[in-house]
Design an enzyme around this catalytic site. Structure first.
Site, PDB file in Angstrom:
ATOM      1  CG  HIS A  35      24.582  58.635 -59.361  1.00  0.00           C
ATOM      2  ND1 HIS A  35      25.347  59.971 -58.942  1.00  0.00           N
ATOM      3  CD2 HIS A  35      25.272  57.466 -58.524  1.00  0.00           C
ATOM      4  CE1 HIS A  35      25.951  59.697 -57.938  1.00  0.00           C
ATOM      5  NE2 HIS A  35      26.283  58.298 -57.866  1.00  0.00           N
TER       6      HIS A  35
ATOM      7  CG  ASN B 231      27.323  58.198 -52.855  1.00  0.00           C
ATOM      8  OD1 ASN B 231      28.050  58.857 -52.311  1.00  0.00           O
ATOM      9  ND2 ASN B 231      27.643  56.975 -53.050  1.00  0.00           N
TER      10      ASN B 231
ATOM     11  CG  HIS C 196      17.897  71.289 -61.167  1.00  0.00           C
ATOM     12  ND1 HIS C 196      18.967  71.281 -61.065  1.00  0.00           N
ATOM     13  CD2 HIS C 196      17.679  70.711 -62.492  1.00  0.00           C
ATOM     14  CE1 HIS C 196      19.985  70.733 -61.749  1.00  0.00           C
ATOM     15  NE2 HIS C 196      19.106  70.325 -62.810  1.00  0.00           N
TER      16      HIS C 196
ATOM     17  CG  HIS D 132      36.781  62.101 -72.435  1.00  0.00           C
ATOM     18  ND1 HIS D 132      36.103  62.029 -71.150  1.00  0.00           N
ATOM     19  CD2 HIS D 132      36.052  61.012 -73.315  1.00  0.00           C
ATOM     20  CE1 HIS D 132      35.107  61.009 -71.195  1.00  0.00           C
ATOM     21  NE2 HIS D 132      35.223  60.592 -72.423  1.00  0.00           N
TER      22      HIS D 132
ATOM     23  N   GLY E 170      37.670  47.109 -52.985  1.00  0.00           N
ATOM     24  CA  GLY E 170      36.264  46.913 -52.776  1.00  0.00           C
ATOM     25  C   GLY E 170      36.015  45.692 -53.512  1.00  0.00           C
TER      26      GLY E 170
END
Length: 306
Positions: A107, A109, A146, A176, A260
């Site tokens: 992922h 962004n 990394h 959770h 959105g």
């Protein structure tokens, strides 16, 4: 220096183009299809989706430039002075779900917010990062990921890398489940302390580093043979990805609260997933190694260093 909105948009559109071309170069069975859309409240975007490929089961790379008259609650929780102010948001967001369980999900962004642009004190900030979610990990892949992330930040602001690494570990955590979503990477938000020029440079460096970090891993692992055992574990662990994105992800919440485009917001979800009640891997198995070795916090950049 005042924010240069056209420069940010030009960079982001070009980044989407470059990422899609690079991913298609790894693929043999599919190509990206573009869905251009407009948002009634202001702005729009272009969502590109590759589906049912030989390498990528689902890959979504979206550019958006949207605006509104009032920031949603998710954006003003820590900035109450901006409540009710007009805003613009630009970004590229992507999630890649490979077919082969030995290729990690990834992922990334990068985004820019501008609020109250016509007011006496306009507010702006950059955000973004990238993170890796392996199913069957390889130390060399995670170390490469990394170290590439560290180099990206060090090229502009070396002092920020430890903070961004820790922020990623903290953010992509399933409270959770009491476990990380993956092996982390970089995460930053509200970045304006460097001034516009350097903040923009850092965002660009992070955006450019995504392919440097991910494409070599895909190339190394995409043709490894796998069995139904690995496939079923991949589908099971994808459930954790879904849980995070629907329960904890602030970007999902912002997108929905700001009216959105739902299809683009939920583009991140994998096409196939499974949940098994109270399942645990056999101790010492390759599946157990994911949690015992890879999902443990550590400084991967130093692994194997003398």
């Amino acid at each position: 220096m005042a924010p240069d909105l056209p420069a940010v948009e030009t960079y982001l559109r070009g980044l989407q183009d470059r990422i899609c071309l690079a991913l298609e170069a790894e693929e043999t069975g599919a190509r990206f299809k573009e869905d251009a859309w407009k948002r009634p409240e202001g702005g729009g975007g272009r969502t590109r989706l590759l589906a049912d490929g030989a390498v990528f089961e689902k890959a979504g790379v979206a550019f958006s430039h949207v605006s509104g008259t009032q920031l949603p609650p998710s954006a003003t929780a820590h900035r109450p002075e901006l409540a009710g102010k007009p805003w613009q948001a630009l970004g590229v967001s992507l999630v890649i779900h490979p077919r082969n369980p030995f290729v990690p999900t990834s992922h990334a962004n990068v985004r820019f917010f501008l609020a109250d642009a016509e007011g006496p004190h306009p507010a702006w900030w950059f955000g973004g990062g990238f993170d890796l979610t392996p199913y069957y990990g390889f130390d060399e892949d995670v170390v490469h990921w990394h170290r590439t992330a560290r180099s990206a930040v060090q090229a502009v602001a070396p002092e920020l890398y430890p903070r961004m690494k820790k922020a990623c570990d903290d953010y992509f955590y399933l409270k959770h489940r009491k476990e990380p979503r993956g092996v982390g990477g970089l995460f930053f938000d509200d970045l304006n302390e460097l001034g516009f020029e350097r903040s923009f440079a850092l965002m660009r460096r992070v955006g450019d580093a995504y392919l440097e970090a991910y494409q070599p891993i895909v190339a190394r692992r995409k043709d490894l043979p796998f069995t139904d055992r690995e496939r079923q574990f991949q589908l099971y662990r994808r459930g954790r990805y879904v849980e995070f994105n629907l329960v904890w992800d602030r970007g999902t919440l912002f997108g929905l609260q700001s009216n959105g485009r739902t299809e683009s917001i939920l583009m991140s979800l994998p096409p196939l997933v499974r949940w098994d009640y109270a399942w645990t891997p056999e101790p010492g198995s390759p599946e157990a190694r994911l949690h015992d070795h890879f999902l443990q916090p550590r400084d991967w950049t130093e692994l194997g260093s003398s």
